[in-house]
Design a protein around this motif. Structure first.
Motif, PDB file in Angstrom:
ATOM      1  N   GLY A  55       0.843  -1.203   0.000  1.00  0.00           N
ATOM      2  CA  GLY A  55       0.000   0.000   0.000  1.00  0.00           C
ATOM      3  C   GLY A  55       0.877   1.252   0.000  1.00  0.00           C
ATOM      4  N   ALA A  56       0.253   2.375   0.330  1.00  0.00           N
ATOM      5  CA  ALA A  56       0.992   3.644   0.312  1.00  0.00           C
ATOM      6  C   ALA A  56       2.257   3.546   1.170  1.00  0.00           C
ATOM      7  CB  ALA A  56       0.094   4.765   0.823  1.00  0.00           C
ATOM      8  N   GLY A  89      -0.148   0.371  -4.044  1.00  0.00           N
ATOM      9  CA  GLY A  89      -0.926   1.571  -3.722  1.00  0.00           C
ATOM     10  C   GLY A  89      -2.102   1.248  -2.810  1.00  0.00           C
ATOM     11  N   MET A 135       0.650   2.412 -10.912  1.00  0.00           N
ATOM     12  CA  MET A 135       1.408   2.048  -9.696  1.00  0.00           C
ATOM     13  C   MET A 135       2.381   0.899  -9.991  1.00  0.00           C
ATOM     14  SD  MET A 135       0.240   3.867  -7.148  1.00  0.00           S
ATOM     15  CE  MET A 135      -0.170   5.258  -8.141  1.00  0.00           C
ATOM     16  N   ALA A 150      -7.764   8.280  -3.845  1.00  0.00           N
ATOM     17  CA  ALA A 150      -7.903   8.595  -5.272  1.00  0.00           C
ATOM     18  C   ALA A 150      -9.373   8.518  -5.673  1.00  0.00           C
ATOM     19  CB  ALA A 150      -7.066   7.636  -6.108  1.00  0.00           C
ATOM     20  N   PHE A 194      -5.099   3.460 -12.462  1.00  0.00           N
ATOM     21  CA  PHE A 194      -4.223   3.667 -11.306  1.00  0.00           C
ATOM     22  C   PHE A 194      -3.397   2.409 -11.030  1.00  0.00           C
ATOM     23  CE2 PHE A 194      -6.683   7.417  -9.868  1.00  0.00           C
ATOM     24  CZ  PHE A 194      -5.625   8.225  -9.535  1.00  0.00           C
ATOM     25  N   CYS A 220      -5.897   2.962  -1.760  1.00  0.00           N
ATOM     26  CA  CYS A 220      -6.021   4.359  -2.173  1.00  0.00           C
ATOM     27  C   CYS A 220      -6.780   4.514  -3.482  1.00  0.00           C
ATOM     28  CB  CYS A 220      -4.644   4.999  -2.280  1.00  0.00           C
ATOM     29  SG  CYS A 220      -4.703   6.580  -3.091  1.00  0.00           S
ATOM     30  N   HIS A 221      -6.318   3.811  -4.504  1.00  0.00           N
ATOM     31  CA  HIS A 221      -6.965   4.024  -5.805  1.00  0.00           C
ATOM     32  C   HIS A 221      -8.154   3.097  -6.008  1.00  0.00           C
ATOM     33  CE1 HIS A 221      -4.070   0.815  -6.611  1.00  0.00           C
ATOM     34  NE2 HIS A 221      -4.948   0.405  -7.496  1.00  0.00           N
ATOM     35  N   MET A 266      -2.616   9.505   4.687  1.00  0.00           N
ATOM     36  CA  MET A 266      -1.682   8.937   3.720  1.00  0.00           C
ATOM     37  C   MET A 266      -0.247   9.434   3.911  1.00  0.00           C
ATOM     38  SD  MET A 266      -1.476   9.163  -0.308  1.00  0.00           S
ATOM     39  CE  MET A 266      -2.531   7.896  -0.959  1.00  0.00           C
ATOM     40  N   ARG A 273       4.767   0.706  -0.354  1.00  0.00           N
ATOM     41  CA  ARG A 273       5.278   1.076  -1.675  1.00  0.00           C
ATOM     42  C   ARG A 273       6.301   2.217  -1.554  1.00  0.00           C
ATOM     43  NH1 ARG A 273       4.353   3.444  -6.737  1.00  0.00           N
ATOM     44  NH2 ARG A 273       3.289   5.278  -5.946  1.00  0.00           N
ATOM     45  N   PHE A 274       5.945   3.220  -0.754  1.00  0.00           N
ATOM     46  CA  PHE A 274       6.883   4.338  -0.583  1.00  0.00           C
ATOM     47  C   PHE A 274       8.110   3.918   0.224  1.00  0.00           C
ATOM     48  CE2 PHE A 274       5.684   8.507  -2.229  1.00  0.00           C
ATOM     49  CZ  PHE A 274       4.537   8.136  -2.906  1.00  0.00           C
ATOM     50  N   ARG A 287       2.943   6.968   4.321  1.00  0.00           N
ATOM     51  CA  ARG A 287       4.125   7.007   3.454  1.00  0.00           C
ATOM     52  C   ARG A 287       5.383   7.362   4.243  1.00  0.00           C
ATOM     53  NH1 ARG A 287       1.554  10.441  -1.575  1.00  0.00           N
ATOM     54  NH2 ARG A 287       0.660   8.714  -2.745  1.00  0.00           N
TER      55      ARG A 287
END
Ligand code: COM
Length: 504
Positions: free
Chosen positions: A15-16, A41, A103, A50, A99, A44-45, A317, A19-20, A321
């Motif tokens: 997820g956010a 992601g 991603m 999103a 999305f 979120c999307h 978010m 991934r980050f 992140r």
């Protein structure tokens, strides 16, 4: 089968946060592996930020069309057939796929982060199994997100009871919706559904948006009242009733039993961290099911980190992140710490949005005594407004709050619905202590305002910035108008209308 490589960290959940975090880890020179079952992601999307951006835009369009229909140059617009379900379908068909592809492309191709696709199973803190393949990691980072909290009340499993997860999945337009929970998600959903000819009632056990500034709450709820969105506070939901599908919600209110007929219920009483996959590792779990972490996102088990919503609030978010980034730094040998100070907050309330950072007025008064408010509109109507000379329904309250198209248009058409901005200043130090806004487009500025609060920015410094007029939040020019005062007093007559817009 054992994978050939050993990774510096296995990021369990892409997820956010994951991934980050993995991307940051890779950039630092580490060897990360993301394990993800569904989408990079995360939610979120699919159904969160999103999607909410997209759906808020649809709701804004619907609400503005209703407001402008037949006025000035706008044609009469027939809104009887508008459909929230159709808007959701567009997102499902286009948004979710676009999305997901982006991603995936960005993570795997552009950033070169490896992903093991499939449902992962944590074997121990150095071993994860995905589709029968074993992956080894020196560290394990849990980023499994959160889920909607569901109360144990009769009828909770009836068809027609939804959460934010089901919103993009809706296939039919409800006529009457009851939203249980008046926090950020519930209030946002109320504003998003109402423009689609859905009769919305919000039931909140305690207080709606309790952490928000009183003026912002009042602005939102005054607008809700105008739009026919009903809000109840201090109401205790007992049961969701229906034969085979939702038909009503039963609640106790001021000692009386009330029944709210509806064909959909949106549950939004909070979030529960998905900590379960990490429990066998022996990590400490808190009262709200969160994985307990220190400032460096470390759990009590050496080499095991937790990031994002899985580690509990703030559910935001940027925090998710940044927890990923901090874990990555610490895995790479730094001693990095999370900074939770001056985290902004934001709600979509189409056609506008509300954003805040720092102290509310009440908190600021408690901490600093007399504070100065720099705000528009700043008070009750002038004595001689003669509103009809401007435009029917134009209330002429204070100055316009101008953002993008919505707010300036709303000023002319929207019966004083165009927005509110408010900065709170400690007059002794001349430093800002809080910023608040309802409007359109101001949230971008709050990303930077949070930093200005942190470094102790003053009205005098703000007065030296270069505004690009008209702007979404007015803080520069409003501050400049009073920054010449040796003893900072702000504007005169700064009282915002306070009425009761909520059923209590
Ligand atoms: C945004 C998700 S859709 S992420 O935070 O970029 O991974």
């Amino acid at each position: 089968m054992v994978g050939e490589k050993e990774y510096d960290a296995i990021w369990f959940g892409g997820g956010a946060a994951g991934r980050f975090g993995a991307a940051f880890h890779k950039a630092l020179g580490g060897k990360p592996l993301i394990v993800e079952e569904h989408h990079l992601g995360g939610e979120c999307h699919v159904c969160r930020c999103a999607f909410e951006n997209f759906f808020s835009d649809q709701a804004s369009m619907a609400e503005l069309m209703r407001l402008y229909s037949g006025k000035s140059w706008y044609p009469k617009i027939d809104l009887s057939n508008i459909s929230a379900a159709k808007a959701a379908e567009l997102y499902r068909e286009v948004g979710q796929r676009a999305f997901a592809d982006t991603m995936k492309h960005q993570t795997e191709k552009q950033l070169g982060v490896e992903v093991a696709w499939g449902k992962g199973k944590i074997i121990d803190k150095n071993t994860v199994e995905v589709n029968g393949k074993i992956y080894k990691g020196k560290n394990l980072v849990i980023g499994t997100g959160s889920r909607p909290t569901m109360p144990n009340i009769p009828g909770i499993n009836l068809p027609g009871v939804m959460t934010y997860i089901d919103h993009p999945e809706m296939r039919k337009d409800p006529k009457k919706m009851v939203i249980i929970g008046g926090g950020k998600i519930g209030i946002g959903k109320a504003a998003m559904f109402a423009p689609f000819n859905i009769e919305v009632t919000v039931l909140e056990k305690y207080t709606c948006l309790p952490k928000w500034d009183r003026d912002i709450r009042n602005f939102i709820f005054r607008d809700f009242k105008r739009r026919g969105i009903k809000i109840y506070e201090g109401i205790d939901v007992e049961e969701i009733k229906g034969k085979g599908k939702v038909e009503s919600v039963v609640a106790q209110f001021n000692g009386e039993t009330m029944e709210f007929p509806c064909d959909a219920v949106m549950m939004s009483i909070g979030l529960t961290p998905n900590s379960e996959p990490a429990i066998p590792l022996g990590v400490k779990i808190g009262k709200t099911n969160e994985i307990i972490i220190d400032e460096g996102c470390r759990t009590n088990v050496p080499g095991v980190y937790a990031i994002g919503d899985a580690a509990g609030p703030p559910y935001f978010m940027a925090i998710a992140r940044k927890r990923g980034m901090i874990a990555a730094k610490n895995i790479a040998g730094e001693d990095a710490k999370m900074d939770y100070s001056f985290v902004p907050d934001h709600i979509y309330i189409p056609p506008l949005e509300a954003t805040c950072v720092g102290l509310t007025e009440a908190e600021a008064r408690e901490k600093y005594g007399d504070v100065v408010l720099i705000q528009v509109p700043w008070g009750p109507k002038p004595e001689d407004p003669k509103p009809e000379e401007y435009y029917p329904g134009f209330e002429n309250q204070g100055l316009p709050v101008c953002g993008r198209m919505h707010t300036l248009n709303l000023l002319f058409y929207g019966q004083n619905r165009n927005g509110l901005v408010k900065a709170i200043v400690d007059p002794k130090s001349r430093k800002y202590v809080g910023f608040h806004s309802v409007g359109d487009g101001a949230k971008t500025a709050f990303q930077y305002l949070s930093y200005l609060l942190k470094i102790g920015w003053t009205v005098d410094q703000m007065a030296n910035l270069h505004e690009i007029f008209l702007n979404a939040e007015h803080f520069i020019q409003l501050s400049r108008l009073v920054a010449g005062q040796k003893e900072l007093k702000g504007f005169a007559a700064q009282v915002y209308l306070e009425e009761d817009y909520i059923c209590r």
